[in-house]
Design a protein around this motif. Structure first.
Motif, mmCIF file in Angstrom:
data_model
loop_
_atom_site.group_PDB
_atom_site.id
_atom_site.type_symbol
_atom_site.label_atom_id
_atom_site.label_comp_id
_atom_site.label_asym_id
_atom_site.label_seq_id
_atom_site.Cartn_x
_atom_site.Cartn_y
_atom_site.Cartn_z
ATOM 1 N N GLU A 11 0.880 -1.163 0.000
ATOM 2 C CA GLU A 11 0.000 0.000 0.000
ATOM 3 C C GLU A 11 0.918 1.213 0.000
ATOM 4 O OE1 GLU A 11 -3.787 0.311 2.491
ATOM 5 O OE2 GLU A 11 -2.321 1.394 3.681
ATOM 6 N N HIS A 103 -2.561 -6.054 -3.646
ATOM 7 C CA HIS A 103 -3.150 -5.035 -2.763
ATOM 8 C C HIS A 103 -4.127 -4.139 -3.505
ATOM 9 C CE1 HIS A 103 -3.766 -1.436 -0.430
ATOM 10 N NE2 HIS A 103 -3.340 -2.088 0.637
ATOM 11 N N ASP A 136 -6.975 -5.588 -1.437
ATOM 12 C CA ASP A 136 -7.242 -5.036 -0.126
ATOM 13 C C ASP A 136 -8.472 -4.115 -0.206
ATOM 14 O OD1 ASP A 136 -5.359 -4.514 2.523
ATOM 15 O OD2 ASP A 136 -6.609 -2.780 2.058
ATOM 16 N N HIS A 138 -8.497 -1.298 0.696
ATOM 17 C CA HIS A 138 -7.958 0.028 0.380
ATOM 18 C C HIS A 138 -7.406 0.128 -1.039
ATOM 19 C CE1 HIS A 138 -7.712 -0.150 4.882
ATOM 20 N NE2 HIS A 138 -8.454 0.896 4.664
ATOM 21 N N HIS A 160 -8.694 -6.160 8.404
ATOM 22 C CA HIS A 160 -8.859 -7.188 7.378
ATOM 23 C C HIS A 160 -8.765 -8.587 7.985
ATOM 24 C CE1 HIS A 160 -8.373 -3.663 5.052
ATOM 25 N NE2 HIS A 160 -7.055 -3.678 4.965
ATOM 26 N N HIS A 445 -6.753 -0.998 12.170
ATOM 27 C CA HIS A 445 -6.324 -2.394 12.314
ATOM 28 C C HIS A 445 -6.122 -2.813 13.769
ATOM 29 C CE1 HIS A 445 -6.313 -3.527 8.253
ATOM 30 N NE2 HIS A 445 -5.241 -2.866 7.871
HETATM 31 ZN ZN LIG Z 1 -5.885 -2.180 3.950
#
Ligand SMILES: [Zn+2]
Length: 496
Positions: A11, A103, A136, A138, A160, A445
């Motif tokens: 990311e 990702h 992901d 994101h 996640h 997270h």
């Molecule tokens: Zn993420």
């Protein structure tokens, strides 16, 4: 049947000064060839699900790479080439399908669309290859990504904790397609909406409802439906929210579902904005809370979104207001760890802690914190995740030490690590359950490991390259207009 199964994840926070070279991938996970299979077999990662499905199907498996680096700045050209060349070469040598654990928000020095460019290259050598992709939550989805794979799905949870399930879901779609049982078709949609990460937790509104809507679309007969929150700290043309649906042969059905999901997101756009509270006031509110653990989130220096993990603004204020019984995870400062190791357990040291990294993108110089304490623990920083996120994966924080000031215990690490699991404390002999405050350089997270303990949670607005204050970030590449950088009332764009 021969399957190429690979993982390539990063990311990219384009505002982060932390360099993302091959060495950074090695610090978290850079496995090549058969080592890639061994590293993720039996884990709760999408790659773990792919490997299990392949074994059940009796397929021959090739695993060119499995790589992931903690979020940071753009991926260096040679690291990107190494990973993507390995995958493309494996496909070139011949296979029946590929299952990729990606990702979706990777920016490399050589391409703004790390995943799209990879998929395009794969399709260039194998135009009809069936390809399954997990992304992901994101991910910043692009047309190039969608056009160059067969079925793409994203996580439905933040934190996640459903990585395995989505890997299994899209892997099964691919295997059914290979047998000719179904014919996956995809359609995606987006709105000009740069949602803030801090407002994307899937236990909170508005994501909770959007995810429920995606699940309802699946129950109505879609093979998969995903809402991507996007990654707003990527100054990249295609950054922002999107939705993608996979239908069995019915493209119009997929398109209509993605459109419904994005209309619902746009409707609630104001709720994707974080409301700022002055740091002094938030810490003062924390100070009068008696029952712990109270979670204090240093979200502007969130390691898991590209934070440098050494911004001391929040810890400085916590010490200034004299909070007691605080455990901190973590401060990145390899030099401080070395000094503590040299002094030895039990020694009293005075350190110029953290603040080693300048952040030119937000006009900040690193500012260390002078702090005195006892060296309480020294460790190699290695432990296995037992909590619900990254279950079974080995964490390597590098040489690690705990500095104890009497009121504050600070875990100091040599490799960047976001504290999403209690192991960050228990591995160095701190029981987080017994602390009054847990100061975490995390944003959402942390919930995976710490939400069950929390009596209260406060977001503390410090400094750093993961700030939720857009006025501190200079966006130049993201498409405009886009909400909330521009106050839009109607979405001017619709995806083709
Ligand atoms: Zn993420």
């Amino acid at each position: 049947m021969r399957l190429v199964i690979a993982m390539m994840k990063h990311e990219t926070n384009t505002f982060s000064p932390v360099r993302t070279d091959w060495r950074r991938f090695e610090e978290w996970g850079a496995h090549v060839g058969d080592a890639a299979r061994r590293a993720y077999e039996g884990t709760a990662m999408p790659m773990g699900a792919y490997l299990k499905l392949a074994r059940e199907a009796g397929a021959e498996v090739v695993t060119p790479v499995a790589t992931e680096a903690m979020p940071s700045g753009p991926v260096a050209a040679e690291a990107y080439a190494l990973m993507s060349d390995a995958i493309v070469d494996a496909v070139r040598r011949g296979c029946d399908a590929a299952m990729l654990d990606l990702h979706g928000a990777m920016v490399a020095e050589t391409t703004g669309d790390g995943e799209g460019t990879l998929l395009q290259r794969i399709r260039a050598v194998a135009p009809d290859l069936p390809i399954a992709v997990t992304c992901d939550l994101h991910a910043n989805l692009t047309e190039t990504m969608v056009r160059n794979c067969t079925a793409l799905i994203g996580y439905k949870t933040y934190p996640h904790v459903d990585m395995y399930e989505v890997g299994e879901q899209v892997g099964r779609i691919l295997l059914r397609a290979l047998k000719g049982e179904i014919r996956p078709v995809m359609a995606w949609e987006r709105r000009p909406l740069l949602a803030q990460t801090l407002r994307m937790g899937t236990d909170d509104e508005p994501m909770k409802t959007l995810i429920a809507l995606a699940r309802a679309e699946e129950q109505r007969g879609l093979l998969a439906a995903t809402v991507f929150g996007g990654f707003p700290l990527a100054d990249f043309a295609d950054a922002g929210m999107s939705a993608i649906s996979v239908a069995d042969g019915d493209a119009a059905m997929a398109k209509a579902a993605s459109r419904r999901l994005m209309d619902a997101a746009w409707e609630r756009r104001e709720e994707f904005l974080y409301r700022h509270e002055p740091l002094e006031e938030a810490v003062a509110r924390a100070k009068v809370m008696r029952e712990g653990p109270v979670l204090l989130l240093d979200h502007a220096d969130n390691v898991g979104s590209g934070g440098t993990e050494d911004v001391m603004t929040v810890l400085r204020e916590v010490i200034r207001q004299d909070l007691e019984d605080v455990a901190v995870a973590a401060v990145w400062d390899p030099d401080a760890v070395q000094r503590m190791a040299k002094a030895g357990v039990g020694a009293t040291v005075t350190l110029s802690l953290g603040g080693k990294t300048d952040m030119p993108s937000i006009g900040m110089k690193g500012a260390p914190l002078d702090v005195t304490g006892k060296v309480r623990t020294l460790s190699d920083g290695e432990w296995i995740v037992r909590g619900p996120m990254y279950t079974g994966v080995k964490v390597t924080m590098g040489p690690t030490a705990v500095l104890d000031t009497g009121k504050v215990q600070i875990v100091v690490v040599s490799r960047h690590h976001e504290p999403w699991d209690q192991g960050v404390f228990t591995s160095v002999g701190i029981d987080p359950k017994t602390k009054r405050y847990l100061l975490l350089k995390s944003r959402i997270h942390y919930r995976a490991g710490f939400a069950p303990l929390a009596r209260a949670t406060l977001t503390l607005d410090g400094d750093g390259v993961t700030t939720s204050d857009n006025s501190r970030l200079r966006f130049a590449a993201v498409r405009r207009p886009i909400f909330p950088l521009d106050r839009l009332n109607a979405p001017p764009e619709r995806t083709a």
